[in-house]
Scaffold this motif. Structure first.
Motif, mmCIF file in Angstrom:
data_model
loop_
_atom_site.group_PDB
_atom_site.id
_atom_site.type_symbol
_atom_site.label_atom_id
_atom_site.label_comp_id
_atom_site.label_asym_id
_atom_site.label_seq_id
_atom_site.Cartn_x
_atom_site.Cartn_y
_atom_site.Cartn_z
ATOM 1 N N LYS A 428 -10.349 -10.855 -5.100
ATOM 2 C CA LYS A 428 -9.216 -11.693 -4.672
ATOM 3 C C LYS A 428 -8.142 -10.845 -4.005
ATOM 4 O O LYS A 428 -7.581 -11.224 -2.968
ATOM 5 N N TYR A 429 -7.830 -9.707 -4.590
ATOM 6 C CA TYR A 429 -6.813 -8.828 -4.008
ATOM 7 C C TYR A 429 -7.257 -8.302 -2.639
ATOM 8 O O TYR A 429 -6.445 -8.190 -1.710
ATOM 9 N N ASP A 430 -8.545 -7.989 -2.523
ATOM 10 C CA ASP A 430 -9.070 -7.523 -1.226
ATOM 11 C C ASP A 430 -8.898 -8.599 -0.160
ATOM 12 O O ASP A 430 -8.474 -8.324 0.974
ATOM 13 N N SER A 456 1.305 -4.609 -2.726
ATOM 14 C CA SER A 456 1.103 -5.181 -4.051
ATOM 15 C C SER A 456 -0.388 -5.413 -4.338
ATOM 16 O O SER A 456 -0.874 -5.111 -5.435
ATOM 17 N N CYS A 457 -1.107 -5.921 -3.357
ATOM 18 C CA CYS A 457 -2.547 -6.184 -3.539
ATOM 19 C C CYS A 457 -3.332 -4.890 -3.686
ATOM 20 O O CYS A 457 -4.268 -4.810 -4.493
ATOM 21 N N TRP A 458 -2.984 -3.873 -2.929
ATOM 22 C CA TRP A 458 -3.671 -2.580 -3.045
ATOM 23 C C TRP A 458 -3.434 -1.968 -4.425
ATOM 24 O O TRP A 458 -4.359 -1.437 -5.042
ATOM 25 N N CYS A 478 -4.885 3.510 -3.661
ATOM 26 C CA CYS A 478 -3.579 4.157 -3.864
ATOM 27 C C CYS A 478 -3.190 5.004 -2.655
ATOM 28 O O CYS A 478 -2.014 5.065 -2.280
ATOM 29 N N SER A 479 -4.175 5.639 -2.054
ATOM 30 C CA SER A 479 -3.889 6.458 -0.865
ATOM 31 C C SER A 479 -3.391 5.605 0.287
ATOM 32 O O SER A 479 -2.539 6.034 1.079
ATOM 33 N N LYS A 480 -3.924 4.359 0.408
ATOM 34 C CA LYS A 480 -3.427 3.441 1.435
ATOM 35 C C LYS A 480 -1.946 3.156 1.232
ATOM 36 O O LYS A 480 -1.167 3.114 2.188
ATOM 37 N N VAL A 481 -1.570 2.931 -0.039
ATOM 38 C CA VAL A 481 -0.155 2.675 -0.334
ATOM 39 C C VAL A 481 0.690 3.895 0.011
ATOM 40 O O VAL A 481 1.753 3.785 0.640
ATOM 41 N N LEU A 482 0.231 5.069 -0.378
ATOM 42 C CA LEU A 482 1.006 6.298 -0.183
ATOM 43 C C LEU A 482 1.097 6.700 1.281
ATOM 44 O O LEU A 482 1.982 7.461 1.668
ATOM 45 N N ASP A 483 0.178 6.196 2.100
ATOM 46 C CA ASP A 483 0.314 6.426 3.544
ATOM 47 C C ASP A 483 1.527 5.689 4.097
ATOM 48 O O ASP A 483 2.083 6.081 5.134
ATOM 49 N N ILE A 484 1.919 4.617 3.404
ATOM 50 C CA ILE A 484 3.073 3.822 3.851
ATOM 51 C C ILE A 484 4.338 4.216 3.086
ATOM 52 O O ILE A 484 5.400 4.398 3.673
#
Length: 602
Positions: A428-430, A456-458, A478-484
């Motif tokens: 669902k989050y994906d 939030s979904c990531w 988490c890496s996707k979030v930290l890229d932002i």
């Protein structure tokens, strides 16, 4: 005769190599009009269209063509004509049975077409031809392509030659798992019939084989409804031993027999391995409409009968007055195997779905409407897809609708997470993140909402990954979030958790330090920092003991030698002896100390 002084296709190219493929018309040039002439290739071959043909297919080298032709010199003198003999000629293209220019011209023709080809010297008779054709003559052939048979060398070694006698319009071909219905007649070279199917043909699964081992490979090259003639050499049939009669399949076949087979692929039922491990297998009984399938998240309406392997019916929906079943795929509203298979079906499709216990009711006994399903039972569903409504894809929605859909999916994921259904929650989050991907052309305010939802979904997806021990998945999200957001504490904390589980203590320590720089009082981060220290200390102790034990074993081996050394030097060199002993001990102690410093100090 035209066949005199003919050459193979491989001999066509001379000092001036062709700029195009043999017979290829100039790219992007419009089709020839009746009466128009065009050069086909740089060798000088010309084609003038006299009558249009039918369809769009043309023969290829290796095919057997049947043609009428009239050969003339430029002054109009005729040197050969099948029309005068009232007997069209059949030959194999590209096998040196006619002059090379004629081969090259015919592969550009359609069935029923008539064309005039002008052949330069190098593609005709350089040294003179039949019936008084002078050397170095430019010649012409008026050709009518009556028909052709496509010839296929199945294994590229002449072992099985297939001549397609009737080519259907449909292009579907069976695969190894499919069930096929074929008709065939098998004869020896002398015409003796050694095997023949009954009038309705014979049905079998390709993967299980039939008649002889190579036959399934042949059938997989055929289209539904195709008729063909096969010439099968002994090495692909029954070899130098032959085979005794097999009642109901074939008569006795002598050693080294070449088989001539008339075969038709009447039809086939596609079989799809849904999971790739044969635990959910779908056999299509009737094709559905169009190309769309009921994907994950679709609302589907089906009717079905559920049976056990022994034929016991345990459930019916939409049969004998029962209401059809309506459900949303990927929502665990039916057994997982039925859910997964139905998501691959088209509207109107009928199929038999065989489900392994892993995707059925597992190892427990289950009472259904009409019967009890024993533990570890295979399930067989005969299903018809009546209708479905697909879930809208992101590109089908406006920006506002994408944000709303992402919010709904996120909330559905939250509910599943609370109920401990972590894998479904992760999906669902994906999906929610897909609705608000960075590819969307959001306005400024919408972009802020989309970014917040993505993050939030990531993060929630990473939490799901940690719950199901997918640590690399958690690291990726988490890496996707930290890229932002470089110092997002939740992302740093969850990635550190995943790094600890994968043994990457250095990276875990780095993430923890960054998190504490941002939020020094964060309780969860401080706890995981303490855990990392404890783990590192335990590893340091184990390593120290290991290295100490290694050096201890080495020093024991040299104990006698050292004692002897001390005795010999005790009177005159007692100080030196003491120094030697101390240095040896320092090596051992130093090794243990070095070991203790190999880990990361937190």
């Amino acid at each position: 005769m035209v066949s005199e002084k003919a050459t193979n296709v491989s001999d066509i190219v001379d000092e001036d190599e062709l700029d195009e493929e043999p017979g290829e018309e100039i790219e992007s040039a419009p089709p020839l009009k009746v009466g128009e002439e065009r050069k086909l290739c740089s060798s000088g071959l010309k084609k003038k269209l006299l009558k249009r043909g039918h369809g769009w297919e043309t023969p290829e080298f290796g095919d057997e063509v049947t043609v009428h032709y009239v050969g003339t010199l430029l002054d109009g003198r005729k040197f050969d004509s099948t029309r005068d003999r009232d007997a069209p000629v059949t030959f194999k293209l590209g096998h040196g049975q006619v002059v090379s220019g004629l081969d090259l011209g015919i592969i550009t023709m359609k069935k029923g077409e008539i064309a005039l080809f002008t052949l330069p010297v190098q593609l005709g008779y350089k040294d003179g031809g039949p019936d008084g054709v002078p050397p170095n003559s430019i010649i012409q052939f008026e050709v009518e392509l009556i028909s052709w048979i496509t010839v296929v060398d199945i294994f590229k070694d002449g072992g099985i030659i297939k001549k397609i006698m009737e080519k259907p319009e449909r292009t579907e071909q069976p695969s190894e798992l499919d069930q096929v219905l074929v008709k065939y007649k098998v004869a020896l070279v002398d015409g003796t019939i050694v095997a023949e199917t009954q009038e309705g043909g014979v049905e079998f699964y390709l993967k299980f084989g039939h008649l002889f081992p190579a036959l399934p490979k042949v059938i997989m090259t055929m289209r539904r409804g195709e008729k063909a003639k096969l010439i099968v050499q002994p090495q692909y049939a029954y070899g130098d031993k032959g085979i005794d009669a097999n009642d109901g399949i074939h008569d006795s076949i002598p050693p080294n027999s070449v088989l001539h087979i008339d075969i038709q692929l009447v039809s086939f039922k596609p079989v799809i391995d849904v999971t790739g491990d044969s635990k959910i297998v779908k056999q299509i009984l009737k094709d559905g409409e169009g190309t769309l399938t009921a994907n994950e998240g679709a609302t589907v309406t089906i009717l079905y009968t559920g049976r056990l392997d022994d034929g016991t019916v345990f459930e019916k929906k939409g049969i004998d007055g029962e209401q059809p079943l309506e459900f949303i795929t990927d929502e665990e509203q039916v057994v997982a195997g039925l859910d997964r298979a139905v998501a691959t079906m088209k509207k109107g499709e009928k199929a038999v779905i065989t489900i392994h216990p892993d995707f059925g009711f597992g190892s427990v006994e289950v009472r259904r409407d009409l019967a009890v399903v024993p533990p570890s039972s295979n399930l067989v569903y005969e299903v018809q897809m009546l209708d479905f409504i697909k879930e809208n894809a992101p590109w089908e929605l406006s920006n506002h609708e994408k944000i709303e859909a992402a919010g709904r999916k996120k909330e559905e994921g939250n509910l599943l997470f609370k109920n401990g259904k972590f894998q479904r929650a992760g999906k669902k989050y994906d999906k929610a993140a897909d609705y608000v991907s960075e590819d969307g052309s959001f306005g400024d305010d919408e972009q802020k909402q989309a970014k917040a939802l993505r993050i939030s979904c990531w993060l929630n997806g990473a939490a799901c990954c940690l719950k199901v021990n997918d640590f690399h998945g958690a690291i990726n999200l988490c890496s996707k979030v930290l890229d932002i957001e470089f110092y997002n504490v939740k992302a740093l904390y969850r990635r550190a958790q995943a790094y600890i589980e994968t043994g990457d203590f250095v990276l875990a320590n780095s993430d923890i330090k960054k998190a504490l720089e941002t939020d020094p009082q964060n309780r969860e981060v401080k706890l995981i920092h303490k855990k990392l220290k404890q783990l590192q200390a335990e590893i340091d102790k184990k390593d120290a003991k290991l290295y100490a034990s290694m050096f201890s074993n080495k020093t024991k081996d040299s104990t006698v030698a050292r004692k002897k050394l001390k005795v010999e030097k005790v009177e005159d060199e007692s100080k030196d002896t003491e120094v030697v002993t101390m240095e040896m001990e320092r090596v051992v102690d130093g090794s243990a100390s070095a070991t203790a410093n190999t880990g990361v100090r937190c």
